[in-house]
Design a protein around this motif. Structure first.
Motif, PDB file in Angstrom:
ATOM      1  N   ASP A  13      26.800  44.753  54.058  1.00 57.65           N
ATOM      2  CA  ASP A  13      27.701  44.100  55.006  1.00 57.65           C
ATOM      3  C   ASP A  13      28.272  42.867  54.316  1.00 57.65           C
ATOM      4  OD1 ASP A  13      29.038  42.889  57.085  1.00 57.65           O
ATOM      5  OD2 ASP A  13      27.455  43.275  58.558  1.00 57.65           O
ATOM      6  N   VAL A  14      29.521  42.974  53.892  1.00 63.79           N
ATOM      7  CA  VAL A  14      30.151  41.875  53.151  1.00 63.79           C
ATOM      8  C   VAL A  14      31.245  41.192  53.977  1.00 63.79           C
ATOM      9  CG1 VAL A  14      29.596  42.827  50.885  1.00 63.79           C
ATOM     10  CG2 VAL A  14      31.749  43.467  51.981  1.00 63.79           C
ATOM     11  N   VAL A  18      33.710  38.141  52.597  1.00 67.27           N
ATOM     12  CA  VAL A  18      35.155  38.335  52.477  1.00 67.27           C
ATOM     13  C   VAL A  18      35.892  37.301  53.324  1.00 67.27           C
ATOM     14  CG1 VAL A  18      37.060  39.949  52.896  1.00 67.27           C
ATOM     15  CG2 VAL A  18      34.927  40.779  51.865  1.00 67.27           C
ATOM     16  N   ALA A  19      35.363  37.014  54.507  1.00 71.43           N
ATOM     17  CA  ALA A  19      35.981  35.998  55.382  1.00 71.43           C
ATOM     18  C   ALA A  19      36.006  34.628  54.718  1.00 71.43           C
ATOM     19  CB  ALA A  19      35.234  35.937  56.716  1.00 71.43           C
ATOM     20  N   LYS A  20      35.026  34.355  53.844  1.00 69.90           N
ATOM     21  CA  LYS A  20      34.967  33.074  53.119  1.00 69.90           C
ATOM     22  C   LYS A  20      35.881  33.067  51.899  1.00 69.90           C
ATOM     23  CE  LYS A  20      30.095  32.241  54.165  1.00 69.90           C
ATOM     24  NZ  LYS A  20      28.770  32.180  53.555  1.00 69.90           N
ATOM     25  N   GLY A  21      36.563  34.185  51.653  1.00 72.43           N
ATOM     26  CA  GLY A  21      37.477  34.258  50.520  1.00 72.43           C
ATOM     27  C   GLY A  21      36.868  34.871  49.272  1.00 72.43           C
ATOM     28  N   GLU A  42      26.574  52.561  53.021  1.00 70.72           N
ATOM     29  CA  GLU A  42      27.238  52.141  54.252  1.00 70.72           C
ATOM     30  C   GLU A  42      27.754  50.740  53.973  1.00 70.72           C
ATOM     31  OE1 GLU A  42      25.677  50.858  58.599  1.00 70.72           O
ATOM     32  OE2 GLU A  42      25.087  52.882  57.967  1.00 70.72           O
ATOM     33  N   ILE A  43      29.074  50.608  53.862  1.00 69.62           N
ATOM     34  CA  ILE A  43      29.689  49.341  53.486  1.00 69.62           C
ATOM     35  C   ILE A  43      30.500  48.823  54.671  1.00 69.62           C
ATOM     36  CG2 ILE A  43      31.184  48.179  51.811  1.00 69.62           C
ATOM     37  CD1 ILE A  43      30.689  50.722  49.993  1.00 69.62           C
ATOM     38  N   HIS A  44      30.184  47.614  55.112  1.00 67.16           N
ATOM     39  CA  HIS A  44      30.875  47.001  56.250  1.00 67.16           C
ATOM     40  C   HIS A  44      31.861  45.963  55.731  1.00 67.16           C
ATOM     41  CE1 HIS A  44      28.255  48.745  59.385  1.00 67.16           C
ATOM     42  NE2 HIS A  44      27.398  48.801  58.379  1.00 67.16           N
ATOM     43  N   LEU A  45      33.133  46.116  56.135  1.00 69.74           N
ATOM     44  CA  LEU A  45      34.223  45.256  55.678  1.00 69.74           C
ATOM     45  C   LEU A  45      35.028  44.748  56.870  1.00 69.74           C
ATOM     46  CD1 LEU A  45      35.599  47.667  52.918  1.00 69.74           C
ATOM     47  CD2 LEU A  45      34.258  45.604  52.498  1.00 69.74           C
ATOM     48  N   PRO A  46      35.765  43.627  56.701  1.00 72.37           N
ATOM     49  CA  PRO A  46      36.618  43.138  57.780  1.00 72.37           C
ATOM     50  C   PRO A  46      37.995  43.813  57.800  1.00 72.37           C
ATOM     51  CG  PRO A  46      36.635  41.578  55.981  1.00 72.37           C
ATOM     52  CD  PRO A  46      35.666  42.679  55.595  1.00 72.37           C
ATOM     53  N   HIS A  47      38.229  44.742  56.873  1.00 73.95           N
ATOM     54  CA  HIS A  47      39.494  45.483  56.780  1.00 73.95           C
ATOM     55  C   HIS A  47      39.183  46.857  56.203  1.00 73.95           C
ATOM     56  CE1 HIS A  47      39.160  44.514  52.544  1.00 73.95           C
ATOM     57  NE2 HIS A  47      39.040  43.236  52.888  1.00 73.95           N
ATOM     58  N   ILE A  68      35.029  50.100  63.632  1.00 74.81           N
ATOM     59  CA  ILE A  68      34.029  49.741  64.633  1.00 74.81           C
ATOM     60  C   ILE A  68      34.630  48.760  65.640  1.00 74.81           C
ATOM     61  CG2 ILE A  68      31.710  48.784  65.009  1.00 74.81           C
ATOM     62  CD1 ILE A  68      31.690  51.293  63.210  1.00 74.81           C
ATOM     63  N   ASP A  69      35.415  47.821  65.115  1.00 74.36           N
ATOM     64  CA  ASP A  69      36.040  46.772  65.916  1.00 74.36           C
ATOM     65  C   ASP A  69      37.303  46.354  65.172  1.00 74.36           C
ATOM     66  OD1 ASP A  69      36.345  44.954  67.974  1.00 74.36           O
ATOM     67  OD2 ASP A  69      34.368  44.039  67.710  1.00 74.36           O
ATOM     68  N   SER A  70      38.051  45.401  65.727  1.00 74.43           N
ATOM     69  CA  SER A  70      39.313  45.013  65.093  1.00 74.43           C
ATOM     70  C   SER A  70      39.117  44.438  63.690  1.00 74.43           C
ATOM     71  CB  SER A  70      40.070  44.022  65.970  1.00 74.43           C
ATOM     72  OG  SER A  70      39.317  42.840  66.123  1.00 74.43           O
ATOM     73  N   MET A  71      38.012  43.747  63.432  1.00 75.36           N
ATOM     74  CA  MET A  71      37.761  43.174  62.106  1.00 75.36           C
ATOM     75  C   MET A  71      36.461  43.734  61.524  1.00 75.36           C
ATOM     76  SD  MET A  71      40.188  41.092  61.212  1.00 75.36           S
ATOM     77  CE  MET A  71      39.498  39.954  60.027  1.00 75.36           C
ATOM     78  N   HIS A  72      36.166  44.988  61.850  1.00 71.37           N
ATOM     79  CA  HIS A  72      34.913  45.595  61.390  1.00 71.37           C
ATOM     80  C   HIS A  72      35.141  47.072  61.084  1.00 71.37           C
ATOM     81  CE1 HIS A  72      30.330  46.359  62.217  1.00 71.37           C
ATOM     82  NE2 HIS A  72      30.703  46.675  60.990  1.00 71.37           N
ATOM     83  N   PHE A  73      35.151  47.373  59.788  1.00 70.45           N
ATOM     84  CA  PHE A  73      35.293  48.747  59.316  1.00 70.45           C
ATOM     85  C   PHE A  73      34.022  49.149  58.585  1.00 70.45           C
ATOM     86  CE2 PHE A  73      39.542  47.372  60.045  1.00 70.45           C
ATOM     87  CZ  PHE A  73      40.249  48.503  60.415  1.00 70.45           C
TER      88      PHE A  73
END
Length: 83
Positions: A13-14, A18-21, A42-47, A68-73
């Protein structure tokens, strides 16, 4: 961040990084390359992470993407061979 494999599954889960840049793509790819054949990732991304998906596909891995959600893929893939 260290990733670990538990029962042949690696959850990465990154989203916060990623949100921190940060760009942990190389770290993810190095971990996948070093993991044993048969490992489920299983890789969790915000995009969607299209460049990462394309790289995994170039390694011969099928990638399933779920929003999964708007900022969760969630990307799911299995390492089927060495590359």
């Amino acid at each position: 961040m260290m990733f670990e494999i538990i029962d042949k599954k690696a959850v990465m889960d990154v989203r916060e990084r990623v949100a921190k840049g940060e760009h942990p793509r190389r770290e993810i790819l190095n971990f996948i390359k070093a993991a044993p054949i048969g490992t489920i990732f299983e890789i969790h991304l915000p995009h969607r992470g299209e460049p990462l998906i394309a790289t995994l596909q170039s390694f011969g891995m099928n990638v399933i993407v779920n929003e999964i959600d708007s900022m969760h893929f969630r990307l799911m893939a299995v390492k089927l061979g060495e590359f």
